[in-house]
Motif scaffolding. Structure first.
Motif, short mmCIF file in Angstrom:
data_model
loop_
_atom_site.label_atom_id
_atom_site.label_comp_id
_atom_site.label_asym_id
_atom_site.label_seq_id
_atom_site.Cartn_x
_atom_site.Cartn_y
_atom_site.Cartn_z
N SER A 1 -11.02 -22.84 68.16
CA SER A 1 -11.03 -23.45 66.84
C SER A 1 -10.27 -24.76 66.85
O SER A 1 -10.73 -25.76 66.29
CB SER A 1 -10.41 -22.48 65.82
OG SER A 1 -10.34 -23.07 64.55
N ALA A 2 -9.12 -24.78 67.49
CA ALA A 2 -8.28 -25.99 67.52
C ALA A 2 -9.01 -27.14 68.21
O ALA A 2 -8.95 -28.29 67.74
CB ALA A 2 -6.97 -25.69 68.22
N GLN B 1 -17.00 -25.66 55.49
CA GLN B 1 -18.42 -25.33 55.35
C GLN B 1 -19.23 -25.63 56.60
O GLN B 1 -20.44 -25.40 56.63
CB GLN B 1 -19.00 -26.07 54.15
CG GLN B 1 -18.36 -25.66 52.85
CD GLN B 1 -18.74 -26.55 51.69
OE1 GLN B 1 -19.66 -27.35 51.77
NE2 GLN B 1 -18.01 -26.42 50.59
N SER B 2 -18.59 -26.13 57.65
CA SER B 2 -19.31 -26.51 58.87
C SER B 2 -19.80 -25.27 59.62
O SER B 2 -19.21 -24.19 59.55
CB SER B 2 -18.41 -27.34 59.79
OG SER B 2 -17.41 -26.54 60.36
N ASP B 3 -20.88 -25.45 60.35
CA ASP B 3 -21.42 -24.36 61.17
C ASP B 3 -20.41 -23.93 62.23
O ASP B 3 -20.28 -22.73 62.51
CB ASP B 3 -22.72 -24.80 61.86
CG ASP B 3 -23.87 -24.95 60.87
OD1 ASP B 3 -23.80 -24.35 59.77
OD2 ASP B 3 -24.83 -25.67 61.21
N ALA B 4 -19.68 -24.88 62.81
CA ALA B 4 -18.71 -24.56 63.86
C ALA B 4 -17.61 -23.66 63.30
O ALA B 4 -17.25 -22.65 63.93
CB ALA B 4 -18.10 -25.84 64.41
N ARG B 5 -17.10 -23.97 62.13
CA ARG B 5 -16.04 -23.16 61.54
C ARG B 5 -16.57 -21.79 61.15
O ARG B 5 -15.91 -20.78 61.35
CB ARG B 5 -15.43 -23.86 60.34
CG ARG B 5 -13.99 -23.42 60.05
CD ARG B 5 -13.91 -22.46 58.94
NE ARG B 5 -12.50 -22.11 58.66
CZ ARG B 5 -12.17 -21.07 57.98
NH1 ARG B 5 -13.09 -20.27 57.51
NH2 ARG B 5 -10.92 -20.78 57.75
N ARG B 6 -17.75 -21.74 60.58
CA ARG B 6 -18.33 -20.45 60.19
C ARG B 6 -18.53 -19.53 61.40
O ARG B 6 -18.25 -18.34 61.34
CB ARG B 6 -19.65 -20.65 59.46
CG ARG B 6 -19.44 -20.89 57.99
CD ARG B 6 -20.75 -20.84 57.25
NE ARG B 6 -20.84 -22.14 56.61
CZ ARG B 6 -21.94 -22.83 56.41
NH1 ARG B 6 -23.09 -22.34 56.78
NH2 ARG B 6 -21.91 -24.00 55.83
N GLU B 7 -19.01 -20.10 62.50
CA GLU B 7 -19.23 -19.31 63.71
C GLU B 7 -17.90 -18.78 64.25
O GLU B 7 -17.77 -17.60 64.58
CB GLU B 7 -19.93 -20.15 64.78
CG GLU B 7 -20.22 -19.38 66.05
CD GLU B 7 -20.89 -20.23 67.09
OE1 GLU B 7 -20.64 -19.97 68.29
OE2 GLU B 7 -21.67 -21.13 66.74
#
Length: 93
Positions: A25-26, A67-73
């Protein structure tokens, strides 16, 4: 400028998995628009309790990351490691 506080309690025994996901995540957050930095702290009395403090240019930048796809995943992976749902607080001056 805003600060975002994310309070999580990791399920016992899953702390190493959580730390691994947090590192992913970081590295993704580093490329997010308006991201200025973050720090994750462990509770001295409860190592399963973690608090992440991140700094953002503004609430729009934070919302875009949220709301980004990366954060959601990543969040879907992290969520499976938690005892309960994370708490998020957005602060400004």
């Amino acid at each position: 400028m805003i600060k975002v506080i994310i309070d999580r309690t990791v399920a016992q025994g899953l702390e190493k998995h959580y730390d691994h996901c947090l590192k992913k995540s970081a590295s993704l957050m580093d490329t997010a628009t308006g991201f200025l930095g973050s720090e994750t702290l462990k509770d001295i009395n409860n190592p399963s309790h973690r608090v992440t403090v991140s700094l953002w240019d503004n609430v729009q930048c934070w919302s875009q990351w949220l709301q980004s796809d990366a954060r959601r995943e990543l969040h879907s992976q992290i969520d499976q490691l938690l005892d309960h749902e994370e708490r998020v607080v957005v602060l400004s001056r």
